[in-house]
Design a protein around this motif. Structure first.
Motif, short mmCIF file in Angstrom:
data_model
loop_
_atom_site.label_atom_id
_atom_site.label_comp_id
_atom_site.label_asym_id
_atom_site.label_seq_id
_atom_site.Cartn_x
_atom_site.Cartn_y
_atom_site.Cartn_z
N ILE A 151 0.83 -1.18 -0.03
CA ILE A 151 0.02 0.05 0.30
C ILE A 151 0.96 1.31 0.03
O ILE A 151 1.64 1.53 0.83
CB ILE A 151 -1.11 -0.05 1.22
N CYS A 152 0.78 2.04 -1.16
CA CYS A 152 1.73 3.21 -1.40
C CYS A 152 1.44 4.51 -1.20
O CYS A 152 0.30 4.76 -1.21
CB CYS A 152 2.36 2.81 -2.73
N PRO A 153 2.27 5.35 -0.73
CA PRO A 153 1.92 6.65 -0.55
C PRO A 153 1.97 7.65 -1.79
O PRO A 153 2.63 6.99 -2.80
CB PRO A 153 2.96 7.43 0.23
N TRP A 163 10.47 -0.50 -3.72
CA TRP A 163 10.78 -1.24 -2.21
C TRP A 163 10.00 -2.40 -1.82
O TRP A 163 10.44 -3.22 -1.19
CB TRP A 163 10.51 -0.09 -1.18
N LYS A 178 -1.35 -1.89 -4.30
CA LYS A 178 -2.50 -0.68 -4.39
C LYS A 178 -1.58 0.56 -4.29
O LYS A 178 -1.34 1.11 -3.22
CB LYS A 178 -3.20 -1.01 -2.90
N SER A 180 -0.95 4.62 -4.70
CA SER A 180 -1.50 6.02 -4.17
C SER A 180 -2.72 6.35 -5.40
O SER A 180 -2.20 6.20 -6.45
CB SER A 180 -0.72 7.07 -3.81
N GLY A 209 -7.85 2.25 -5.27
CA GLY A 209 -8.99 2.81 -4.51
C GLY A 209 -8.08 3.38 -3.13
O GLY A 209 -6.94 3.58 -3.02
N ALA A 211 -9.49 3.96 1.30
CA ALA A 211 -9.63 3.06 2.44
C ALA A 211 -10.56 1.86 2.43
O ALA A 211 -9.90 0.71 2.96
CB ALA A 211 -10.40 4.00 3.64
N PHE A 228 3.37 -1.27 4.12
CA PHE A 228 2.71 0.12 3.92
C PHE A 228 3.74 1.19 4.17
O PHE A 228 4.62 1.07 5.02
CB PHE A 228 1.58 0.09 5.11
N GLY A 230 3.29 5.46 4.54
CA GLY A 230 2.05 6.53 4.43
C GLY A 230 2.32 7.27 5.68
O GLY A 230 3.21 7.24 6.55
N SER A 231 1.12 7.90 6.01
CA SER A 231 1.07 8.89 7.21
C SER A 231 0.64 8.04 8.43
O SER A 231 0.47 6.94 8.26
CB SER A 231 -0.16 9.80 6.70
N ASN A 252 5.68 1.94 7.40
CA ASN A 252 6.81 3.05 7.60
C ASN A 252 5.79 4.44 7.54
O ASN A 252 5.17 4.58 6.75
CB ASN A 252 7.62 3.12 6.53
N CYS A 286 9.65 11.92 3.19
CA CYS A 286 9.76 11.43 4.46
C CYS A 286 10.95 11.74 5.00
O CYS A 286 11.42 11.54 6.30
CB CYS A 286 9.30 10.07 4.62
N GLU A 386 4.00 17.22 11.46
CA GLU A 386 4.68 17.00 10.13
C GLU A 386 3.99 17.83 9.03
O GLU A 386 2.88 17.51 8.65
CB GLU A 386 4.79 15.62 9.55
N ASN A 414 12.73 8.97 11.90
CA ASN A 414 13.11 8.59 10.59
C ASN A 414 14.43 8.76 10.44
O ASN A 414 15.27 7.74 9.89
CB ASN A 414 12.14 9.14 9.61
N PHE A 453 16.00 0.39 5.21
CA PHE A 453 15.73 1.73 5.59
C PHE A 453 15.31 1.56 7.05
O PHE A 453 14.22 0.95 7.40
CB PHE A 453 14.48 2.14 4.62
#
Ligand code: NAD
Length: 503
Positions: A151-153, A163, A178, A180, A209, A211, A228, A230-231, A252, A286, A386, A414, A453
């Protein structure tokens, strides 16, 4: 009237691009013009199930593919990504907004992970022990875990998918991605290249998509692992729901990275590094250095920093000479504006205010120019949040010990960087600082993929980091074999009912 026809983004299921029957669609805007350029579906439950079916079916054979086959596919993928660098970068700039040169950096940092995945035969090697008992040997294999997901940002449309899926697939898993919903173009292109490289149909599927798609992944029992990036609040949700459902989760999340400036540092190199790391990609990294901690006399460099920040060119990412592109959305920009405003009300000073910036020809873009805030304390909004925009928050302390205490008090871990000419100072800083990716005179110390990372504290949930050795561990499980090969037949017929002690 739109300048171009709006097209739809497709699902990738079983090796085929499939038009979604979604009833809900996201509008994908170009961040420089805010023109709608794509429609991104919220894949239907039936489509997402079909993608998982496809992964499950492909896993039956893919898990037994030879390591050399998977290695050669990774070599092909490296070649194809290089050959398609221009198209990938263009997609990123169009959908995400960053400059073309920066978009190439986005692809290249992901490509390095694929290059490392070419080493998969060695990475998957287990351990052996000979003669653990009479005529008995033991050895372990690293085996795939099944269907993995990513699941990507929005901020690294190529690097973050890279990654995830190449290493997972090289380890013998199948994968549901999935991207962003704000910029899936690069991920779709990468999936196409993966198939051209030889990844069989169904080994890599892509759904779309927000959520609902994420919750489907978290609840689908056949998916064994979730990667994952993201935020903060989404990452916590994913980790909690995913682990509750028995999945491996690596999550992350957010950051507030401090750059500590010692007065003995090389002034020019440090200012160059700071300005690039704070305002590059419009601060939407990030690992951006979003807080600068001036120690002692280094505070005298502030005016030069502001002059440099002011000189950066804010413009659309595809325009040559652009330093700072637009932010991802009006909402993200307005949030950054509001945090700046609140901090001023709390007593901070604005040495440079980028809120009024406009770009001729792109008046509707999500612009925020470089912004420098001083007189900041740790209770202010701009320090606590942030911001994820081109905003540099400046704090002043007298000693290195104070700087270390300040950075360590922050909830995120981070990354950080120290700028100094003293080896002893650098060594003390690296030994005592809690953040997980540390730069010494290096502004954005994202480790190369033979490391992992290693963000820590609130920036990560889960035990295993992305890529490197930890990444291989995340996407595999160990199988340990104990074997007995004895010459001749047993002569006495008598079962031992005690626990075998193998002695
Ligand atoms: P985001 O959390 O809004 O979105 C990430 C993914 O979560 C998207 O695929 C999105 O569809 C999904 N999502 C969004 N809302 C959701 C919800 N309510 N429930 C379930 N899923 C949901 O993050 P973003 O704005 O795209 O990315 C920026 C963030 O990513 C920043 O906080 C940044 O620090 C972080 N980031 C961290 C790293 C790292 O390695 N630590 C790297 C890159 C970005």
């Amino acid at each position: 009237m739109p300048l171009r026809q709006v097209t739809t983004v497709k699902n990738l299921i079983g090796g085929k691009l499939v038009e979604s029957k979604a009833t809900n669609w996201f509008d994908l805007h170009n961040p420089a013009s805010n023109e709608v350029i794509f429609k991104v579906p919220c894949s239907t439950t039936a489509e997402m199930k079909e993608a998982v079916d496809s992964c499950a079916e492909s896993f039956k054979t893919w898990q037994h593919s030879t390591i050399m086959t998977r290695q050669s596919i990774m070599f092909n993928l490296v070649r194809l990504i290089r050959a398609n660098m221009g198209e990938l970068a263009k997609s990123i700039t169009t959908e995400q907004g960053k400059t073309l040169a920066d978009a190439e950096g986005d692809v290249l940092r992901g490509l390095q992970v694929v290059e490392h995945a070419c080493n998969i035969p060695s990475l998957l090697m287990g351990e052996t022990a000979q003669t653990i008992a009479q005529d008995m040997d033991a050895y372990s294999f690293r085996t795939p875990i099944g269907i993995c997901s990513g699941i990507c940002p929005f901020n690294f449309p190529a690097m973050i998918p890279l990654w995830m899926f190449p290493l997972a697939i090289a380890c013998g898993n199948t994968f549901i991605m999935k991207p962003s919903e704000r910029d899936p173009g690069a991920a779709m292109l990468l999936a196409k290249l993966a198939h051209e490289a030889g990844v069989p149909a169904g080994v890599l599927n892509v759904i779309h998509g927000g959520a609902d798609a994420v919750n489907f992944i978290l609840d689908e029992p056949r998916i064994k692992a979730v990667s994952f990036v993201g935020s903060d609040h989404v990452g916590h949700h994913i980790w909690e729901r995913g682990t509750k459902n028995g999945k491996r989760v690596q999550s992350n999340m957010g950051a507030k990275n401090h750059g500590v400036i010692m007065a003995d540092a090389n002034r020019t190199a440090t200012l160059n590094a700071l300005v690039g790391a704070a305002f590059g990609a419009a601060g939407q990294r990030c690992m951006a250095l979003s807080v600068v901690v001036f120690v002692g006399e280094s505070r005298q460099w502030l005016p030069d920093l502001v002059t440099m920040a002011k000189s950066l060119k804010v413009n659309a990412g595809h325009i040559p000479g652009t330093d700072v592109g637009p932010m991802i959305s009006p909402k993200a920009r307005d949030r950054a504006f509001a945090i700046v405003e609140k901090s001023v009300q709390q007593g901070a000073k604005l040495l440079l205010d980028g809120r009024g910036v406009t770009v001729p020809g792109y008046e509707k873009g999500n612009w925020m120019g470089p912004t420098v805030i001083t007189g900041v304390n740790t209770d202010m909004e701009c320090y606590k949040e942030e911001i994820f925009g081109p905003v540099l928050v400046c704090v002043e302390v007298e000693t290195l010990d104070e700087a270390i205490a300040l950075v360590n008090k922050n909830q995120w871990g981070n990354g950080t960087a120290i700028f100094t000419a003293s080896g002893a100072v650098a060594r003390k800083y690296t030994a005592q600082i809690e953040a997980g990716n540390v730069g010494i005179n290096v502004p954005i110390p994202v480790p190369l993929p033979f490391f992992s990372f290693t963000g820590n504290k609130r920036s990560i949930l889960g035990d295993l980091n992305f890529y490197g050795k930890a990444g291989v561990q995340f996407y595999t499980q160990l199988k340990t074999v104990t074997s007995l090969w004895r010459e001749g037949d047993a002569t006495v017929l008598k079962a031992a009912t005690v626990m075998p002690t193998m002695r």
